[in-house]
Write a protein that holds these residues in place. Structure first.
Motif, PDB file in Angstrom:
ATOM      1  N   PHE A  16       0.062 -15.451 -10.220  1.00 48.38           N
ATOM      2  CA  PHE A  16      -0.016 -16.317  -9.041  1.00 48.38           C
ATOM      3  C   PHE A  16      -1.104 -17.378  -9.215  1.00 48.38           C
ATOM      4  CE2 PHE A  16      -1.994 -17.117  -4.858  1.00 48.38           C
ATOM      5  CZ  PHE A  16      -0.932 -17.757  -4.242  1.00 48.38           C
ATOM      6  N   ASN A  17      -2.272 -16.980  -9.694  1.00 48.67           N
ATOM      7  CA  ASN A  17      -3.354 -17.945  -9.912  1.00 48.67           C
ATOM      8  C   ASN A  17      -3.027 -18.925 -11.031  1.00 48.67           C
ATOM      9  OD1 ASN A  17      -5.531 -17.594  -8.042  1.00 48.67           O
ATOM     10  ND2 ASN A  17      -5.772 -15.559  -8.891  1.00 48.67           N
ATOM     11  N   LEU A  18      -2.277 -18.487 -12.006  1.00 48.79           N
ATOM     12  CA  LEU A  18      -1.866 -19.392 -13.077  1.00 48.79           C
ATOM     13  C   LEU A  18      -0.945 -20.478 -12.520  1.00 48.79           C
ATOM     14  CD1 LEU A  18      -1.964 -19.952 -16.103  1.00 48.79           C
ATOM     15  CD2 LEU A  18       0.027 -18.497 -16.342  1.00 48.79           C
ATOM     16  N   PHE A  19      -0.013 -20.092 -11.646  1.00 51.08           N
ATOM     17  CA  PHE A  19       0.884 -21.073 -11.060  1.00 51.08           C
ATOM     18  C   PHE A  19       0.186 -21.946 -10.019  1.00 51.08           C
ATOM     19  CE2 PHE A  19       4.297 -18.406 -12.804  1.00 51.08           C
ATOM     20  CZ  PHE A  19       5.019 -19.415 -13.442  1.00 51.08           C
ATOM     21  N   ARG A  20      -0.885 -21.447  -9.423  1.00 54.97           N
ATOM     22  CA  ARG A  20      -1.659 -22.288  -8.503  1.00 54.97           C
ATOM     23  C   ARG A  20      -2.411 -23.378  -9.259  1.00 54.97           C
ATOM     24  NH1 ARG A  20      -3.202 -20.827  -3.063  1.00 54.97           N
ATOM     25  NH2 ARG A  20      -4.414 -22.705  -3.416  1.00 54.97           N
ATOM     26  N   ALA A  21      -2.789 -23.115 -10.499  1.00 56.31           N
ATOM     27  CA  ALA A  21      -3.502 -24.106 -11.309  1.00 56.31           C
ATOM     28  C   ALA A  21      -2.555 -25.127 -11.932  1.00 56.31           C
ATOM     29  CB  ALA A  21      -4.297 -23.410 -12.408  1.00 56.31           C
ATOM     30  N   LEU A  22      -1.268 -24.798 -12.014  1.00 56.56           N
ATOM     31  CA  LEU A  22      -0.314 -25.686 -12.671  1.00 56.56           C
ATOM     32  C   LEU A  22      -0.216 -27.070 -12.032  1.00 56.56           C
ATOM     33  CD1 LEU A  22       1.855 -25.973 -14.882  1.00 56.56           C
ATOM     34  CD2 LEU A  22       3.499 -25.126 -13.213  1.00 56.56           C
ATOM     35  N   PRO A  23      -0.061 -27.208 -10.699  1.00 56.79           N
ATOM     36  CA  PRO A  23       0.008 -28.568 -10.136  1.00 56.79           C
ATOM     37  C   PRO A  23      -1.273 -29.372 -10.344  1.00 56.79           C
ATOM     38  CG  PRO A  23       0.664 -26.944  -8.493  1.00 56.79           C
ATOM     39  CD  PRO A  23       0.173 -26.206  -9.674  1.00 56.79           C
ATOM     40  N   ILE A  24      -2.399 -28.691 -10.343  1.00 55.07           N
ATOM     41  CA  ILE A  24      -3.667 -29.394 -10.566  1.00 55.07           C
ATOM     42  C   ILE A  24      -3.730 -29.904 -12.002  1.00 55.07           C
ATOM     43  CG2 ILE A  24      -6.166 -29.148 -10.530  1.00 55.07           C
ATOM     44  CD1 ILE A  24      -5.772 -26.983  -8.390  1.00 55.07           C
ATOM     45  N   MET A  25      -3.194 -29.115 -12.949  1.00 58.07           N
ATOM     46  CA  MET A  25      -3.152 -29.570 -14.339  1.00 58.07           C
ATOM     47  C   MET A  25      -2.251 -30.783 -14.495  1.00 58.07           C
ATOM     48  SD  MET A  25      -2.748 -26.328 -16.781  1.00 58.07           S
ATOM     49  CE  MET A  25      -3.674 -24.853 -16.602  1.00 58.07           C
ATOM     50  N   LEU A  26      -1.115 -30.777 -13.793  1.00 61.27           N
ATOM     51  CA  LEU A  26      -0.156 -31.865 -13.951  1.00 61.27           C
ATOM     52  C   LEU A  26      -0.605 -33.138 -13.246  1.00 61.27           C
ATOM     53  CD1 LEU A  26       3.171 -29.878 -13.525  1.00 61.27           C
ATOM     54  CD2 LEU A  26       2.120 -30.685 -15.633  1.00 61.27           C
ATOM     55  N   LYS A  27      -1.119 -33.018 -12.036  1.00 57.95           N
ATOM     56  CA  LYS A  27      -1.519 -34.197 -11.260  1.00 57.95           C
ATOM     57  C   LYS A  27      -2.899 -34.694 -11.655  1.00 57.95           C
ATOM     58  CE  LYS A  27       1.252 -32.914  -7.307  1.00 57.95           C
ATOM     59  NZ  LYS A  27       1.245 -32.439  -5.924  1.00 57.95           N
ATOM     60  N   GLY A  28      -3.809 -33.771 -11.924  1.00 58.48           N
ATOM     61  CA  GLY A  28      -5.137 -34.165 -12.352  1.00 58.48           C
ATOM     62  C   GLY A  28      -6.132 -34.384 -11.237  1.00 58.48           C
ATOM     63  N   GLN A  29      -5.678 -34.455  -9.997  1.00 60.43           N
ATOM     64  CA  GLN A  29      -6.601 -34.677  -8.887  1.00 60.43           C
ATOM     65  C   GLN A  29      -6.298 -33.667  -7.786  1.00 60.43           C
ATOM     66  OE1 GLN A  29      -5.927 -38.665  -7.704  1.00 60.43           O
ATOM     67  NE2 GLN A  29      -7.056 -39.550  -9.409  1.00 60.43           N
ATOM     68  N   SER A  30      -7.360 -33.061  -7.282  1.00 61.76           N
ATOM     69  CA  SER A  30      -7.204 -32.111  -6.195  1.00 61.76           C
ATOM     70  C   SER A  30      -8.557 -31.871  -5.553  1.00 61.76           C
ATOM     71  CB  SER A  30      -6.636 -30.795  -6.714  1.00 61.76           C
ATOM     72  OG  SER A  30      -6.561 -29.854  -5.675  1.00 61.76           O
ATOM     73  N   ASP A  31      -8.524 -31.351  -4.315  1.00 65.33           N
ATOM     74  CA  ASP A  31      -9.774 -30.999  -3.636  1.00 65.33           C
ATOM     75  C   ASP A  31     -10.398 -29.751  -4.251  1.00 65.33           C
ATOM     76  OD1 ASP A  31      -9.313 -33.123  -1.966  1.00 65.33           O
ATOM     77  OD2 ASP A  31      -8.362 -31.897  -0.410  1.00 65.33           O
ATOM     78  N   VAL A  32      -9.543 -28.869  -4.738  1.00 67.49           N
ATOM     79  CA  VAL A  32     -10.007 -27.606  -5.325  1.00 67.49           C
ATOM     80  C   VAL A  32     -10.008 -27.761  -6.847  1.00 67.49           C
ATOM     81  CG1 VAL A  32      -9.550 -25.148  -5.478  1.00 67.49           C
ATOM     82  CG2 VAL A  32      -8.952 -26.378  -3.402  1.00 67.49           C
ATOM     83  N   PRO A  33     -11.098 -27.413  -7.508  1.00 70.74           N
ATOM     84  CA  PRO A  33     -11.119 -27.544  -8.974  1.00 70.74           C
ATOM     85  C   PRO A  33     -10.198 -26.516  -9.647  1.00 70.74           C
ATOM     86  CG  PRO A  33     -13.149 -26.547  -8.203  1.00 70.74           C
ATOM     87  CD  PRO A  33     -12.381 -26.962  -6.990  1.00 70.74           C
ATOM     88  N   MET A  34      -9.610 -26.932 -10.744  1.00 75.84           N
ATOM     89  CA  MET A  34      -8.698 -26.065 -11.485  1.00 75.84           C
ATOM     90  C   MET A  34      -9.427 -24.840 -12.027  1.00 75.84           C
ATOM     91  SD  MET A  34      -6.396 -26.981 -14.813  1.00 75.84           S
ATOM     92  CE  MET A  34      -7.795 -27.654 -15.648  1.00 75.84           C
ATOM     93  N   SER A  35     -10.705 -24.987 -12.323  1.00 77.49           N
ATOM     94  CA  SER A  35     -11.456 -23.875 -12.900  1.00 77.49           C
ATOM     95  C   SER A  35     -11.558 -22.689 -11.949  1.00 77.49           C
ATOM     96  CB  SER A  35     -12.852 -24.337 -13.301  1.00 77.49           C
ATOM     97  OG  SER A  35     -13.557 -24.784 -12.165  1.00 77.49           O
ATOM     98  N   ARG A  36     -11.423 -22.916 -10.666  1.00 73.78           N
ATOM     99  CA  ARG A  36     -11.467 -21.802  -9.717  1.00 73.78           C
ATOM    100  C   ARG A  36     -10.294 -20.845  -9.957  1.00 73.78           C
ATOM    101  NH1 ARG A  36     -11.636 -23.050  -3.512  1.00 73.78           N
ATOM    102  NH2 ARG A  36     -13.772 -23.515  -4.071  1.00 73.78           N
ATOM    103  N   PHE A  37      -9.096 -21.408 -10.100  1.00 71.10           N
ATOM    104  CA  PHE A  37      -7.916 -20.570 -10.296  1.00 71.10           C
ATOM    105  C   PHE A  37      -7.886 -19.950 -11.689  1.00 71.10           C
ATOM    106  CE2 PHE A  37      -6.497 -23.802  -7.167  1.00 71.10           C
ATOM    107  CZ  PHE A  37      -6.409 -22.938  -6.087  1.00 71.10           C
ATOM    108  N   LEU A  38      -8.273 -20.714 -12.683  1.00 66.52           N
ATOM    109  CA  LEU A  38      -8.289 -20.172 -14.037  1.00 66.52           C
ATOM    110  C   LEU A  38      -9.400 -19.142 -14.207  1.00 66.52           C
ATOM    111  CD1 LEU A  38      -7.475 -23.351 -16.112  1.00 66.52           C
ATOM    112  CD2 LEU A  38      -5.952 -21.529 -15.382  1.00 66.52           C
ATOM    113  N   GLY A  39     -10.514 -19.357 -13.535  1.00 74.35           N
ATOM    114  CA  GLY A  39     -11.600 -18.377 -13.578  1.00 74.35           C
ATOM    115  C   GLY A  39     -11.202 -17.072 -12.911  1.00 74.35           C
ATOM    116  N   ARG A  40     -10.490 -17.157 -11.801  1.00 81.22           N
ATOM    117  CA  ARG A  40      -9.996 -15.934 -11.155  1.00 81.22           C
ATOM    118  C   ARG A  40      -9.022 -15.205 -12.059  1.00 81.22           C
ATOM    119  NH1 ARG A  40      -8.445 -18.046  -5.144  1.00 81.22           N
ATOM    120  NH2 ARG A  40     -10.562 -18.383  -4.393  1.00 81.22           N
ATOM    121  N   ARG A  41      -8.200 -15.979 -12.751  1.00 83.24           N
ATOM    122  CA  ARG A  41      -7.235 -15.360 -13.654  1.00 83.24           C
ATOM    123  C   ARG A  41      -7.940 -14.583 -14.757  1.00 83.24           C
ATOM    124  NH1 ARG A  41      -4.907 -18.430 -18.053  1.00 83.24           N
ATOM    125  NH2 ARG A  41      -3.900 -16.859 -19.246  1.00 83.24           N
ATOM    126  N   VAL A  42      -8.962 -15.181 -15.330  1.00 80.84           N
ATOM    127  CA  VAL A  42      -9.716 -14.508 -16.384  1.00 80.84           C
ATOM    128  C   VAL A  42     -10.444 -13.288 -15.825  1.00 80.84           C
ATOM    129  CG1 VAL A  42     -11.654 -14.767 -17.973  1.00 80.84           C
ATOM    130  CG2 VAL A  42      -9.944 -16.565 -17.792  1.00 80.84           C
TER     131      VAL A  42
END
Length: 68
Positions: A16-42
């Protein structure tokens, strides 16, 4: 059975966290940093691994002694 349920829930949360980070990776801009979702995944991957190691050490699960 409880151990399997916990591990399945952790794996679902990891995906779930991996798929939450996917739109941020594709668009590049978001209020929430991508590292939050990837860090939770790790973090939850490490927790799942530690749970497996503890279960092996305590004898709750047994490794396959002869895989072939």
């Amino acid at each position: 059975m409880l151990l399997k349920g916990i591990l399945i829930c952790l794996l679902v949360f990891i995906v779930f966290n991996l798929f939450r980070a996917l739109p941020i990776m594709l668009k590049g801009q978001s209020d929430v940093p991508m590292s939050r979702f990837l860090g939770r995944r790790v973090l939850f991957s490490v927790i799942a691994f530690v749970i497996l190691l503890v279960a092996l050490a305590t004898g709750v699960i047994e490794p396959n002694s002869r895989p072939y």
